[in-house]
Design a protein around this motif. Sequence first.
Motif, PDB file in Angstrom:
ATOM      1  N   UNK A  20       0.972  -0.987  -0.082  1.00  0.00           N
ATOM      2  CA  UNK A  20      -0.022   0.085   0.120  1.00  0.00           C
ATOM      3  C   UNK A  20       0.750   1.218  -0.104  1.00  0.00           C
ATOM      4  N   UNK A  21       0.294   2.275  -0.397  1.00  0.00           N
ATOM      5  CA  UNK A  21       1.043   3.444  -0.248  1.00  0.00           C
ATOM      6  C   UNK A  21       1.550   3.990   1.183  1.00  0.00           C
ATOM      7  N   UNK A  22       2.778   4.206   1.505  1.00  0.00           N
ATOM      8  CA  UNK A  22       3.401   4.400   2.666  1.00  0.00           C
ATOM      9  C   UNK A  22       4.343   5.935   2.553  1.00  0.00           C
ATOM     10  N   UNK A  23       3.857   6.649   3.462  1.00  0.00           N
ATOM     11  CA  UNK A  23       4.551   7.992   3.505  1.00  0.00           C
ATOM     12  C   UNK A  23       5.225   8.056   4.647  1.00  0.00           C
ATOM     13  N   UNK A  24       6.365   8.764   4.728  1.00  0.00           N
ATOM     14  CA  UNK A  24       7.280   9.032   6.091  1.00  0.00           C
ATOM     15  C   UNK A  24       6.296   9.749   6.879  1.00  0.00           C
ATOM     16  N   UNK A  43      17.233   6.008  11.065  1.00  0.00           N
ATOM     17  CA  UNK A  43      18.676   5.850  10.535  1.00  0.00           C
ATOM     18  C   UNK A  43      19.659   5.203  11.760  1.00  0.00           C
ATOM     19  N   UNK A  44      19.557   6.143  12.836  1.00  0.00           N
ATOM     20  CA  UNK A  44      20.370   5.538  13.881  1.00  0.00           C
ATOM     21  C   UNK A  44      20.284   4.282  14.511  1.00  0.00           C
ATOM     22  N   UNK A  52      14.998   3.616   2.159  1.00  0.00           N
ATOM     23  CA  UNK A  52      15.670   2.687   1.954  1.00  0.00           C
ATOM     24  C   UNK A  52      15.107   1.189   2.545  1.00  0.00           C
ATOM     25  N   UNK A  53      14.834   1.284   3.709  1.00  0.00           N
ATOM     26  CA  UNK A  53      14.089  -0.102   4.408  1.00  0.00           C
ATOM     27  C   UNK A  53      12.829  -0.282   3.456  1.00  0.00           C
ATOM     28  N   UNK A  54      11.987   0.718   3.247  1.00  0.00           N
ATOM     29  CA  UNK A  54      10.702   0.251   2.506  1.00  0.00           C
ATOM     30  C   UNK A  54      10.946  -0.392   1.211  1.00  0.00           C
ATOM     31  N   UNK A  55      12.025   0.354   0.569  1.00  0.00           N
ATOM     32  CA  UNK A  55      12.315  -0.156  -0.858  1.00  0.00           C
ATOM     33  C   UNK A  55      12.717  -1.488  -0.898  1.00  0.00           C
ATOM     34  N   UNK A  56      13.766  -1.858   0.226  1.00  0.00           N
ATOM     35  CA  UNK A  56      14.236  -3.195   0.030  1.00  0.00           C
ATOM     36  C   UNK A  56      13.551  -4.056   0.418  1.00  0.00           C
ATOM     37  N   UNK A  57      12.688  -3.785   1.680  1.00  0.00           N
ATOM     38  CA  UNK A  57      11.498  -4.606   2.046  1.00  0.00           C
ATOM     39  C   UNK A  57      10.576  -5.180   0.811  1.00  0.00           C
ATOM     40  N   UNK A  58      10.135  -3.990   0.273  1.00  0.00           N
ATOM     41  CA  UNK A  58       9.354  -4.569  -0.875  1.00  0.00           C
ATOM     42  C   UNK A  58       9.849  -5.188  -2.113  1.00  0.00           C
ATOM     43  N   UNK A  59      11.178  -4.951  -2.429  1.00  0.00           N
ATOM     44  CA  UNK A  59      11.793  -5.654  -3.407  1.00  0.00           C
ATOM     45  C   UNK A  59      11.920  -7.263  -2.901  1.00  0.00           C
ATOM     46  N   UNK A  60      12.383  -7.464  -1.593  1.00  0.00           N
ATOM     47  CA  UNK A  60      12.319  -8.829  -1.117  1.00  0.00           C
ATOM     48  C   UNK A  60      10.770  -9.477  -1.236  1.00  0.00           C
ATOM     49  N   UNK A  61       9.939  -8.731  -0.812  1.00  0.00           N
ATOM     50  CA  UNK A  61       8.544  -9.401  -0.906  1.00  0.00           C
ATOM     51  C   UNK A  61       8.240  -9.734  -2.357  1.00  0.00           C
ATOM     52  N   UNK A 113      20.381 -11.316  -2.473  1.00  0.00           N
ATOM     53  CA  UNK A 113      20.690 -10.404  -1.325  1.00  0.00           C
ATOM     54  C   UNK A 113      19.372 -10.134  -0.378  1.00  0.00           C
ATOM     55  N   UNK A 114      18.861 -11.009  -0.039  1.00  0.00           N
ATOM     56  CA  UNK A 114      17.664 -10.656   0.858  1.00  0.00           C
ATOM     57  C   UNK A 114      17.644  -9.792   1.933  1.00  0.00           C
ATOM     58  N   UNK A 115      16.708  -8.829   1.987  1.00  0.00           N
ATOM     59  CA  UNK A 115      16.638  -8.112   3.131  1.00  0.00           C
ATOM     60  C   UNK A 115      15.437  -8.526   3.964  1.00  0.00           C
ATOM     61  N   UNK A 116      15.876  -8.857   5.128  1.00  0.00           N
ATOM     62  CA  UNK A 116      14.594  -9.440   6.070  1.00  0.00           C
ATOM     63  C   UNK A 116      14.133  -8.542   6.778  1.00  0.00           C
ATOM     64  N   UNK A 117      12.989  -8.635   7.510  1.00  0.00           N
ATOM     65  CA  UNK A 117      12.085  -7.883   8.371  1.00  0.00           C
ATOM     66  C   UNK A 117      13.249  -7.674   9.701  1.00  0.00           C
ATOM     67  N   UNK A 118      13.179  -6.493  10.059  1.00  0.00           N
ATOM     68  CA  UNK A 118      13.945  -6.251  11.236  1.00  0.00           C
ATOM     69  C   UNK A 118      13.292  -6.204  12.539  1.00  0.00           C
ATOM     70  N   UNK A 119      13.636  -6.872  13.487  1.00  0.00           N
ATOM     71  CA  UNK A 119      12.978  -6.935  14.745  1.00  0.00           C
ATOM     72  C   UNK A 119      14.123  -6.281  15.697  1.00  0.00           C
ATOM     73  N   UNK A 120      13.762  -4.901  16.009  1.00  0.00           N
ATOM     74  CA  UNK A 120      14.311  -4.041  17.019  1.00  0.00           C
ATOM     75  C   UNK A 120      14.734  -4.756  18.591  1.00  0.00           C
ATOM     76  N   UNK A 121      13.884  -5.421  18.845  1.00  0.00           N
ATOM     77  CA  UNK A 121      13.651  -6.056  20.288  1.00  0.00           C
ATOM     78  C   UNK A 121      15.046  -7.161  20.202  1.00  0.00           C
TER      79      UNK A 121
END
Length: 313
Positions: A20-24, A43-44, A52-61, A113-121
């Motif tokens: 779906x459409x995602x905005x910052x 970023x930190x 970048x995160x959105x783009x790479x996750x969409x491409x992996x999906x 070059x898979x970009x997996x979902x990030x789990x911060x915890x």
Amino acid sequence: MNYYQRIQKAIDFIEDHLDQAITIELCAKEACMSISGFYRMFLSVVGYNAKEYIRMRRLTAAYYDLLQTEEGVLSVAIKYEYNSADSFTRAFKKQFGILPSKVKSVSSQHGINEFVRLNIMEKYFETGNKELEEKYPDIKVIKELEDMKVACFTYYGKDPEHHAFETMKKWANENDVYFHDMSYRIFGYNHPDPSNVDDSQEIYGYEVCVTISDEQFLRLNDVPADFIKGTYDEVKRRILSGGKYAVMSVKRDDTGDIGSNIIAAWKRFVLWIGESKYLWGGSQYLEEHLGFSEKDDHIGGVDLYISIKEKRQ
């Protein structure tokens, strides 16, 4: 809710809306942060900016959709918010080194070059003691809090929190630093530690620290090495030591008071550490102030950080 949890909320929002459409702006709202603050903190914490995160996750999906379904390239491109099959193909090949139309035919020989979902915890917080985590779900252990360059000011006297904050706010506004946009992190603590001085509860010191850029850091003077207690003659600089910390969030009560809840939280820390595998560490404890009005008055909650270290076996 600490900064890591805020970013995780934004990541969860992104993951639920990849097609779906995602905005910052929407991501920042989900994290309860300003847009500028969200950009910096994402970023930190993540290591990539949100786009970048959105783009790479969409491409992996998209890769797995092409591999596991019968959807065509154009259909997948549109699904993941690309304007055309051509723009999608260019981005896909740049990311994976193959054309999207060739995914099924080369997948068994081609490691992507898979970009997996990030789990911060999982990335930043320690887990393992299920019984203790269930008993104290509000206390988290940060694997490694990084050192932070800060501008700081200590006031010694009555009502030192108010005086220290007012001085820091004045300095911050003069240097285009605004607490309410959450681009910066604001910490405070008793200075010196009241357990080490023989003073009444009404007369003590409190230091307020604000994270700053390298350029701003270079313009300030160090806190004097021989400083024990008193009021700084001007805003100084120091590095807040990182390391392993336990953190707990504290909210204001219905009347807006937060002091009694902070006291209760410190007592809860004492109980927790007595049952955990940790001892008190040697670094400064911290109170991170969250939520500020447009006038930079603190109206939100506080995250408490205590320095810890593992017990020797």
